[in-house]
Motif scaffolding. Structure first.
Motif, PDB file in Angstrom:
ATOM      1  N   LYS A  18       0.779  -1.461  -0.281  1.00  0.00           N
ATOM      2  CA  LYS A  18      -0.208   0.163  -0.201  1.00  0.00           C
ATOM      3  C   LYS A  18       0.794   1.201   0.231  1.00  0.00           C
ATOM      4  CE  LYS A  18      -3.628   0.231   2.405  1.00  0.00           C
ATOM      5  NZ  LYS A  18      -4.822   0.118   3.640  1.00  0.00           N
ATOM      6  N   GLY A  19       2.257   0.684   0.565  1.00  0.00           N
ATOM      7  CA  GLY A  19       2.991   2.069   0.554  1.00  0.00           C
ATOM      8  C   GLY A  19       3.176   2.689  -0.528  1.00  0.00           C
ATOM      9  N   THR A  20       3.596   1.397  -1.481  1.00  0.00           N
ATOM     10  CA  THR A  20       4.399   1.211  -2.532  1.00  0.00           C
ATOM     11  C   THR A  20       3.141   2.254  -3.539  1.00  0.00           C
ATOM     12  OG1 THR A  20       4.198  -0.284  -3.668  1.00  0.00           O
ATOM     13  CG2 THR A  20       6.585   0.436  -2.065  1.00  0.00           C
ATOM     14  N   ARG A  21       2.089   1.967  -3.801  1.00  0.00           N
ATOM     15  CA  ARG A  21       0.963   2.192  -4.356  1.00  0.00           C
ATOM     16  C   ARG A  21       0.768   3.626  -3.907  1.00  0.00           C
ATOM     17  NH1 ARG A  21      -0.171  -0.813  -8.859  1.00  0.00           N
ATOM     18  NH2 ARG A  21      -1.925  -0.041  -8.887  1.00  0.00           N
ATOM     19  N   HIS A  22       0.523   4.051  -2.864  1.00  0.00           N
ATOM     20  CA  HIS A  22       0.722   5.452  -2.190  1.00  0.00           C
ATOM     21  C   HIS A  22       1.871   7.057  -2.607  1.00  0.00           C
ATOM     22  CE1 HIS A  22      -2.317   5.960   0.371  1.00  0.00           C
ATOM     23  NE2 HIS A  22      -2.680   4.577   1.056  1.00  0.00           N
ATOM     24  N   LYS A  23       2.931   6.086  -2.862  1.00  0.00           N
ATOM     25  CA  LYS A  23       4.176   6.601  -2.926  1.00  0.00           C
ATOM     26  C   LYS A  23       3.506   6.804  -5.056  1.00  0.00           C
ATOM     27  CE  LYS A  23       8.010   5.464  -0.821  1.00  0.00           C
ATOM     28  NZ  LYS A  23       9.739   4.023  -1.055  1.00  0.00           N
ATOM     29  N   ARG A  24       3.823   6.263  -5.129  1.00  0.00           N
ATOM     30  CA  ARG A  24       3.091   5.635  -7.419  1.00  0.00           C
ATOM     31  C   ARG A  24       2.260   6.754  -8.091  1.00  0.00           C
ATOM     32  NH1 ARG A  24       4.344  -0.070  -9.112  1.00  0.00           N
ATOM     33  NH2 ARG A  24       6.330  -0.520  -8.097  1.00  0.00           N
ATOM     34  N   GLY A  25       1.241   7.265  -6.607  1.00  0.00           N
ATOM     35  CA  GLY A  25       0.282   7.766  -6.754  1.00  0.00           C
ATOM     36  C   GLY A  25      -1.123   6.951  -7.782  1.00  0.00           C
ATOM     37  N   GLN A  26      -1.285   5.805  -6.951  1.00  0.00           N
ATOM     38  CA  GLN A  26      -1.986   5.022  -8.059  1.00  0.00           C
ATOM     39  C   GLN A  26      -2.645   4.235  -7.099  1.00  0.00           C
ATOM     40  OE1 GLN A  26       1.040   2.034  -9.203  1.00  0.00           O
ATOM     41  NE2 GLN A  26       0.884   2.206 -10.978  1.00  0.00           N
ATOM     42  N   LYS A  27      -4.127   3.694  -7.556  1.00  0.00           N
ATOM     43  CA  LYS A  27      -5.266   3.184  -6.415  1.00  0.00           C
ATOM     44  C   LYS A  27      -4.832   2.321  -5.870  1.00  0.00           C
ATOM     45  CE  LYS A  27      -8.369   4.645  -9.616  1.00  0.00           C
ATOM     46  NZ  LYS A  27      -9.290   5.186  -9.491  1.00  0.00           N
ATOM     47  N   VAL A  28      -4.970   1.974  -4.878  1.00  0.00           N
ATOM     48  CA  VAL A  28      -4.309   1.861  -3.047  1.00  0.00           C
ATOM     49  C   VAL A  28      -5.169   0.068  -2.943  1.00  0.00           C
ATOM     50  CG1 VAL A  28      -3.704   1.464  -0.402  1.00  0.00           C
ATOM     51  CG2 VAL A  28      -3.137   3.675  -2.355  1.00  0.00           C
ATOM     52  N   ARG A  29      -6.334   0.132  -3.120  1.00  0.00           N
ATOM     53  CA  ARG A  29      -7.180  -0.702  -2.341  1.00  0.00           C
ATOM     54  C   ARG A  29      -8.326  -1.737  -3.872  1.00  0.00           C
ATOM     55  NH1 ARG A  29     -10.925   2.315   1.651  1.00  0.00           N
ATOM     56  NH2 ARG A  29      -9.519   3.376   3.206  1.00  0.00           N
ATOM     57  N   GLY A  30      -7.365  -1.771  -4.719  1.00  0.00           N
ATOM     58  CA  GLY A  30      -7.652  -3.416  -5.639  1.00  0.00           C
ATOM     59  C   GLY A  30      -8.478  -3.103  -6.859  1.00  0.00           C
ATOM     60  N   GLN A  31      -8.478  -0.741  -6.909  1.00  0.00           N
ATOM     61  CA  GLN A  31      -9.896  -0.914  -7.890  1.00  0.00           C
ATOM     62  C   GLN A  31      -8.493  -1.243  -9.425  1.00  0.00           C
ATOM     63  OE1 GLN A  31      -8.855   1.191  -5.525  1.00  0.00           O
ATOM     64  NE2 GLN A  31      -9.934   2.560  -4.995  1.00  0.00           N
ATOM     65  N   ARG A  32      -9.599  -1.566  -9.803  1.00  0.00           N
ATOM     66  CA  ARG A  32      -8.699  -2.231 -11.309  1.00  0.00           C
ATOM     67  C   ARG A  32      -8.483   0.022 -12.377  1.00  0.00           C
ATOM     68  NH1 ARG A  32     -11.253  -4.800 -15.423  1.00  0.00           N
ATOM     69  NH2 ARG A  32     -12.562  -6.029 -13.562  1.00  0.00           N
ATOM     70  N   THR A  33      -7.066  -0.582 -12.239  1.00  0.00           N
ATOM     71  CA  THR A  33      -6.452   0.675 -13.275  1.00  0.00           C
ATOM     72  C   THR A  33      -6.607   0.957 -14.824  1.00  0.00           C
ATOM     73  OG1 THR A  33      -4.527  -0.565 -13.213  1.00  0.00           O
ATOM     74  CG2 THR A  33      -4.757   1.102 -11.144  1.00  0.00           C
ATOM     75  N   LYS A  34      -7.411  -0.521 -15.268  1.00  0.00           N
ATOM     76  CA  LYS A  34      -7.036  -0.210 -16.902  1.00  0.00           C
ATOM     77  C   LYS A  34      -7.718   1.158 -17.893  1.00  0.00           C
ATOM     78  CE  LYS A  34      -7.145  -3.312 -20.434  1.00  0.00           C
ATOM     79  NZ  LYS A  34      -8.151  -4.562 -21.268  1.00  0.00           N
ATOM     80  N   SER A  35      -8.857   1.077 -17.398  1.00  0.00           N
ATOM     81  CA  SER A  35      -9.562   2.569 -18.117  1.00  0.00           C
ATOM     82  C   SER A  35     -10.455   3.779 -17.275  1.00  0.00           C
ATOM     83  CB  SER A  35     -10.401   1.451 -18.232  1.00  0.00           C
ATOM     84  OG  SER A  35     -11.700   0.680 -17.143  1.00  0.00           O
ATOM     85  N   THR A  36      -8.955   3.920 -15.579  1.00  0.00           N
ATOM     86  CA  THR A  36      -9.775   4.575 -15.450  1.00  0.00           C
ATOM     87  C   THR A  36      -8.843   5.144 -14.006  1.00  0.00           C
ATOM     88  OG1 THR A  36     -10.542   2.915 -12.679  1.00  0.00           O
ATOM     89  CG2 THR A  36     -12.561   3.517 -14.240  1.00  0.00           C
ATOM     90  N   GLY A  37      -8.636   6.171 -13.497  1.00  0.00           N
ATOM     91  CA  GLY A  37      -8.028   6.912 -13.073  1.00  0.00           C
ATOM     92  C   GLY A  37      -6.745   6.503 -13.816  1.00  0.00           C
ATOM     93  N   ARG A  38      -7.026   7.677 -14.858  1.00  0.00           N
ATOM     94  CA  ARG A  38      -5.625   7.932 -15.766  1.00  0.00           C
ATOM     95  C   ARG A  38      -4.838   9.717 -15.618  1.00  0.00           C
ATOM     96  NH1 ARG A  38      -7.177   4.658 -21.396  1.00  0.00           N
ATOM     97  NH2 ARG A  38      -7.479   2.447 -20.479  1.00  0.00           N
ATOM     98  N   THR A  39      -4.336   9.952 -15.014  1.00  0.00           N
ATOM     99  CA  THR A  39      -3.649  11.316 -14.886  1.00  0.00           C
ATOM    100  C   THR A  39      -3.423  11.731 -15.879  1.00  0.00           C
ATOM    101  OG1 THR A  39      -2.462  10.907 -13.392  1.00  0.00           O
ATOM    102  CG2 THR A  39      -4.517  10.862 -12.752  1.00  0.00           C
ATOM    103  N   GLU A  40      -2.010  10.985 -17.109  1.00  0.00           N
ATOM    104  CA  GLU A  40      -0.701  11.171 -18.030  1.00  0.00           C
ATOM    105  C   GLU A  40      -1.909  11.608 -18.725  1.00  0.00           C
ATOM    106  OE1 GLU A  40       1.773  11.376 -16.920  1.00  0.00           O
ATOM    107  OE2 GLU A  40       1.679  11.060 -15.056  1.00  0.00           O
TER     108      GLU A  40
END
Length: 177
Positions: free
Chosen positions: A130-152
């Motif tokens: 969870k700490g490394t996910r927080h560092k990277r700014g990614q989702k922490v709680r197991g949500q999918r990241t393929k289609s959501t959470g795109r910030t770039e």
């Protein structure tokens, strides 16, 4: 008497004098014009269910206006909020078996934000998942990241940018001739 003027205008002024607009619990100012339950649920760390239990434990009507309560009732509500873990079972508090102290407590107000930041920093320091996910700014709680959470960057076509580039190219081509 006109329709705009209430019949009990002097009584309304007396009620306003009795009303305490702000009730302070810890470092938080609560709205005294709302009901006890609703006003308490505006505080960090206290939701609707917890607010109902606080009003019940303090023997206060949860639908009463918070600012119109007697000072003794307000003091009892403040006491219950500050010592909430003594009034409910251990599973209901928001801080069970603290990492450093081992105590179980219910934290409210700005202390809750401070503890949360401290926990996240500890996770980052020990390099937990969870700490490394927080560092990277990614989702922490197991949500999918393929289609959501795109910030770039932007998704899709930026038409204005393409038109500006074409205009610059045409201007550069016109200068070369």
């Amino acid at each position: 008497m006109s329709a705009e003027e209430p019949e009990n205008a002097p009584d309304a002024e007396e009620d306003d004098e009795d009303l305490q607009y702000f009730v302070r619990i810890g470092q938080t100012d609560l709205d005294g014009t709302k009901s006890v339950e609703r006003s308490l649920s505006d505080m960090n760390g206290i939701g609707q269910r917890t607010a109902r239990l606080v009003a019940e434990a303090a023997d206060v009507d949860r639908t009463a206006t918070f600012g119109r309560l007697d000072q003794d009732d307000i003091d009892s509500v403040v006491d219950v909020v500050e010592n909430f873990s003594e009034h409910v079972p251990e599973w209901m508090v928001n801080r069970q078996k603290d990492f450093f102290t081992g105590e179980t407590a219910h934290i409210v107000g700005s202390d809750l934000d401070e503890k949360r930041r401290h926990d996240i920093n500890r996770m980052k320091m020990i390099n937990s998942y969870k700490g490394t996910r927080h560092k990277r700014g990614q989702k922490v709680r197991g949500q999918r990241t393929k289609s959501t959470g795109r910030t770039e960057g932007t998704i899709g076509v930026n038409v204005e940018e393409i038109r500006e580039e074409q205009a610059e190219e045409e201007a550069a081509a016109g200068d070369d001739e």
